[in-house]
Design a protein around this motif. Structure first.
Motif, PDB file in Angstrom:
ATOM      1  N   TRP A   1       0.824  -1.206   0.000  1.00 48.27           N
ATOM      2  CA  TRP A   1       0.000   0.000   0.000  1.00 48.27           C
ATOM      3  C   TRP A   1       0.863   1.263   0.000  1.00 48.27           C
TER       4      TRP A   1
ATOM      5  N   PHE B   1       2.378   1.771  -3.506  1.00 51.08           N
ATOM      6  CA  PHE B   1       1.474   2.255  -4.554  1.00 51.08           C
ATOM      7  C   PHE B   1       1.069   3.710  -4.339  1.00 51.08           C
ATOM      8  N   THR B   2       0.935   4.098  -3.081  1.00 52.31           N
ATOM      9  CA  THR B   2       0.461   5.449  -2.774  1.00 52.31           C
ATOM     10  C   THR B   2       1.602   6.409  -2.456  1.00 52.31           C
TER      11      THR B   2
ATOM     12  N   MET C   1      -5.860  -2.263  -8.771  1.00 49.93           N
ATOM     13  CA  MET C   1      -5.661  -1.041  -8.012  1.00 49.93           C
ATOM     14  C   MET C   1      -7.001  -0.383  -7.731  1.00 49.93           C
TER      15      MET C   1
ATOM     16  N   MET D   1      -8.657   3.382  -5.427  1.00 50.20           N
ATOM     17  CA  MET D   1      -8.397   4.501  -4.528  1.00 50.20           C
ATOM     18  C   MET D   1      -9.649   5.362  -4.438  1.00 50.20           C
TER      19      MET D   1
ATOM     20  N   MET E   1      -2.204   7.562  -6.517  1.00 54.85           N
ATOM     21  CA  MET E   1      -1.627   6.219  -6.607  1.00 54.85           C
ATOM     22  C   MET E   1      -0.954   6.119  -7.969  1.00 54.85           C
TER      23      MET E   1
END
Length: 359
Positions: A153, A156-157, A249, A251, A261
């Motif tokens: 996490w 990705f962010t 993915m 968000m 992201m």
């Protein structure tokens, strides 16, 4: 007073039901139905085993029948999605093996330890070692799974690579608006009070030079294969959620709070059509958060293309600034009068100069 009376009536009803059930049980024993109960107990024990076997066969058959329709049938379409798939498979192996083992023991124990007059009940009220075992081991395993998830996490962010393509994705009821930076490579400012449904869907600030070459599209999200893409996500009204199923993915899109992201696409749309065997395959962007009565229709398309194809597409796009101010578009065709007028004014002057020269 009414409250106490109601509670007393409820308690009385439960007591009556309990007494009736106990009385029925005693009557059955006196009538000689104990033998029937024992036979039913054996039948139920065998049915437990049969249900276990048929259930396991059914689970295997359903997996065999429908696995190709799940996301796991094909690789993740992004590099980061591979890590998500790996994490999910580890979770499935761990929790799945525990689930199957406990279910087998559950049904087998129901058969093996069915009621028997020759067996004495064994009470096992407490064992410190066992309690430590089934508390500490699951805690350690779940902690490892959580750490793996948090690591992915934060990756990705976190900060995207410096050469990442930047695209802004804005959710609205019920659709998506995509914004790409122009030649300056930067997104301009926007202000919600500038939003205009026809010419300025995102509320871009036209006094900001960086915003004047931004490209706005509602057709599709274009990204490049093998190049990291950073999504700057927001919402124009309520909470939405950017769901990129094939890329593994997602968000939240929150009004007033930009989220980000990033991921790297692995296959173009054309390649994925061949991999999936589906000539109509498209990458989808869906809203994974209930956002109103039109939530079901909030579906967008993602086009994964090569760098050359993306450059060709981008060259055809017109900045939103020229849509709002068409008179400032340098590629627009000017009125005929404007182009002819200078020539007309120049003609008499040229003739006069020739006459003066001859004199």
């Amino acid at each position: 007073m009414t409250l106490y009376l109601t509670i007393a009536v409820i308690v009385l009803v439960f007591v009556i039901i309990f007494q009736i059930s106990k009385a029925s049980e005693y009557v059955s024993v006196l009538k000689g139905e104990e033998t029937s109960r024992k036979q039913n107990n054996k039948i139920n024990g065998f049915l437990m085993v049969a249900f276990l076997i048929l259930g396991l066969i059914g689970v295997w058959y359903c997996n065999h029948l429908f696995f190709h329709k799940t996301l796991f049938a094909y690789d993740a379409a992004s590099v980061q999605g591979e890590k998500v798939d790996s994490m999910l498979w580890i979770t499935i192996y761990v929790t799945g093996s525990v689930f199957i083992a406990t279910q087998i023991l559950l049904f087998w124990f129901a058969y093996k330890y069915q009621g028997n007059e020759n067996r004495k009940v064994f009470y096992f009220p407490h064992n410190t070692n066992l309690e430590l075992l089934w508390t500490v081991v699951p805690a350690i395993v779940l902690t490892v799974l959580v750490v793996i998830g948090l690591r992915n996490w934060f990756s990705f962010t976190g900060e995207a690579p410096k050469d990442a393509q930047v695209v802004e994705v804005t959710g609205k009821q019920f659709g998506w608006v995509f914004r790409y930076p122009g030649k300056d490579g930067q997104l301009g400012k926007k202000y919600y009070k500038n939003i205009d449904a026809s010419t300025n869907e995102l509320g871009l600030v036209w006094d900001d030079k960086l915003a004047q070459d931004d490209i706005v599209s509602t057709q599709a999200l274009y990204v490049v294969k093998g190049k990291p893409v950073k999504l700057v996500i927001g919402s124009r009204d309520v909470i939405h959620d950017v769901g990129l199923t094939q890329f593994r993915m997602k968000m939240d899109a929150v009004p007033g709070i930009p989220t980000t992201m990033w991921f790297t696409p692995k296959y173009t749309t054309k390649e994925m059509k061949e991999i999936s065997g589906n000539p109509n395959f498209v990458y989808e962007i869906s809203c994974d958060q209930m956002c109103g009565n039109g939530h079901y229709s909030m579906r967008g398309i993602i086009e994964v293309v090569t760098q050359a194809e993306y450059d060709a597409w981008l060259a055809k796009q017109k900045p939103q600034y020229y849509t709002a101010f068409p008179d400032k578009d340098p590629s627009a065709v000017k009125p005929l009068a404007d182009s002819v007028k200078p020539e007309i004014t120049k003609a008499p002057m040229a003739i006069a100069q020739k006459v003066v020269a001859k004199i």
